[in-house]
Design an enzyme around this catalytic site. Structure first.
Site, PDB file in Angstrom:
ATOM      1  N   GLU A  98       0.982  -1.236   0.151  1.00  0.00           N
ATOM      2  CA  GLU A  98      -0.085  -0.100   0.669  1.00  0.00           C
ATOM      3  C   GLU A  98       0.899   0.917  -0.039  1.00  0.00           C
ATOM      4  O   GLU A  98       2.059   1.827   0.729  1.00  0.00           O
ATOM      5  CB  GLU A  98      -0.935   0.184   1.313  1.00  0.00           C
ATOM      6  CG  GLU A  98      -1.762   1.236   1.596  1.00  0.00           C
ATOM      7  CD  GLU A  98      -2.766   1.132   0.261  1.00  0.00           C
ATOM      8  OE1 GLU A  98      -2.710   1.800  -0.480  1.00  0.00           O
ATOM      9  OE2 GLU A  98      -3.981   1.747   0.503  1.00  0.00           O
ATOM     10  N   ASP A  99       0.440   1.742  -0.617  1.00  0.00           N
ATOM     11  CA  ASP A  99       1.114   2.824  -0.202  1.00  0.00           C
ATOM     12  C   ASP A  99       1.220   4.375   0.311  1.00  0.00           C
ATOM     13  O   ASP A  99       1.871   4.389   1.534  1.00  0.00           O
ATOM     14  CB  ASP A  99      -0.398   4.801  -1.354  1.00  0.00           C
ATOM     15  CG  ASP A  99      -1.167   4.789  -1.194  1.00  0.00           C
ATOM     16  OD1 ASP A  99      -1.715   4.034  -0.951  1.00  0.00           O
ATOM     17  OD2 ASP A  99      -1.130   5.236  -2.343  1.00  0.00           O
ATOM     18  N   ASP A 102      -2.993   5.131   6.633  1.00  0.00           N
ATOM     19  CA  ASP A 102      -4.234   6.844   7.145  1.00  0.00           C
ATOM     20  C   ASP A 102      -4.824   6.552   8.398  1.00  0.00           C
ATOM     21  O   ASP A 102      -4.260   6.675   9.496  1.00  0.00           O
ATOM     22  CB  ASP A 102      -4.843   7.796   6.082  1.00  0.00           C
ATOM     23  CG  ASP A 102      -4.346   9.005   6.442  1.00  0.00           C
ATOM     24  OD1 ASP A 102      -4.264   9.597   8.065  1.00  0.00           O
ATOM     25  OD2 ASP A 102      -5.944  10.109   5.802  1.00  0.00           O
ATOM     26  N   PHE A 151      -1.111  15.956   4.205  1.00  0.00           N
ATOM     27  CA  PHE A 151      -1.691  15.366   3.094  1.00  0.00           C
ATOM     28  C   PHE A 151      -0.272  15.747   1.780  1.00  0.00           C
ATOM     29  O   PHE A 151      -0.456  16.708   1.263  1.00  0.00           O
ATOM     30  CB  PHE A 151      -2.898  15.827   2.045  1.00  0.00           C
ATOM     31  CG  PHE A 151      -3.740  15.140   1.138  1.00  0.00           C
ATOM     32  CD1 PHE A 151      -4.278  14.261   1.164  1.00  0.00           C
ATOM     33  CD2 PHE A 151      -3.420  15.893  -0.039  1.00  0.00           C
ATOM     34  CE1 PHE A 151      -4.833  13.440   0.367  1.00  0.00           C
ATOM     35  CE2 PHE A 151      -3.684  15.226  -1.362  1.00  0.00           C
ATOM     36  CZ  PHE A 151      -4.644  13.799  -1.390  1.00  0.00           C
ATOM     37  N   ARG A 164       1.436  11.936  -9.695  1.00  0.00           N
ATOM     38  CA  ARG A 164       1.714  10.732  -9.296  1.00  0.00           C
ATOM     39  C   ARG A 164       2.701  10.680  -9.498  1.00  0.00           C
ATOM     40  O   ARG A 164       3.937   9.448  -9.387  1.00  0.00           O
ATOM     41  CB  ARG A 164       0.886  10.357 -10.009  1.00  0.00           C
ATOM     42  CG  ARG A 164      -0.310   9.590  -9.406  1.00  0.00           C
ATOM     43  CD  ARG A 164      -1.274   7.755  -9.927  1.00  0.00           C
ATOM     44  NE  ARG A 164      -2.372   8.736 -10.166  1.00  0.00           N
ATOM     45  CZ  ARG A 164      -3.376   7.957  -8.640  1.00  0.00           C
ATOM     46  NH1 ARG A 164      -3.174   7.595  -7.755  1.00  0.00           N
ATOM     47  NH2 ARG A 164      -4.866   7.696  -8.947  1.00  0.00           N
TER      48      ARG A 164
END
Ligand code: 5GP
Length: 179
Positions: A98-99, A102, A151, A164
């Site tokens: 996963e990136d 959160d 963010f 990206r």
């Protein structure tokens, strides 16, 4: 694009160096096995490709896509599978790639969904961890970097589907949000 970035949080060099370490550690932990790495699209695609190149054991890759925030910077907690895995993971050693974690809600949903498919083992590798924002307890086995509750964009992560392709992890200028 670069002029939209307020701050570089993690340089490209630091990302690549950490991925080499993660690749070594994961290769050692799965020695003698042939894990299937499950990349969560689209954000983790770049991380996945660099991670497998840093591994020296046989691996398989598969991808799934779940609904994300869209262009918003806040989680809805509602997750939907947009693309499922191509192959069964029954009896396989599965590693979710996963990136960013959160609140943890996305990974909670994904792990609950995958565990019923009866993999031999199921672990999680996340490049970024916003640990202070966690809402559900989800064990992340491999973490690249713990980051503050900001963010971020770049290295696979988007805002409104752009940014990206930046090689680093950065924070956007405030005026760029909601444009
Ligand atoms: P969670 O469900 O853990 O709250 O959020 C996980 C997902 O939200 C990630 O896979 C990612 O798509 C998105 N996300 C969370 N934080 C960020 C962020 O700082 N930047 C970007 N671009 N996406 C984020």
């Amino acid at each position: 694009m670069l002029e939209d970035v307020r701050e570089v949080l993690i340089t490209s060099e630091a990302i690549q160096a950490r991925i080499v370490e993660l690749g070594r550690q994961i290769s050692a932990d799965y020695a003698g096995k042939r894990p299937v790495l499950i990349g969560v699209l689209k954000g983790a695609a770049m991380f996945m490709m660099d991670l497998i190149r840093a591994m020296d054991i046989p691996v398989e890759v598969d991808f799934m896509a779940v609904s994300s925030y869209g262009a918003s910077t806040h989680t809805s907690g509602v997750v939907r599978i947009l693309k499922d895995l191509d192959a069964s993971i029954e009896g396989r050693h599965a590693l979710i790639v996963e990136d960013i974690v959160d609140t943890g809600l996305t990974l909670k949903y994904i792990t609950e969904n995958l565990i019923v498919r009866q993999p031999a083992s199921l672990r999680i590798c996340a490049l970024l961890d916003k640990a202070e924002n966690r809402r559900v307890n989800i064990p992340v086995d491999y973490v690249g970097f713990v980051i503050p509750n900001k963010f971020v964009i770049g290295y696979g992560l988007d805002y409104g589907e752009i940014y990206r392709n930046l090689g680093f992890i950065g924070v956007l200028k405030p005026e760029k949000y909601e444009e």
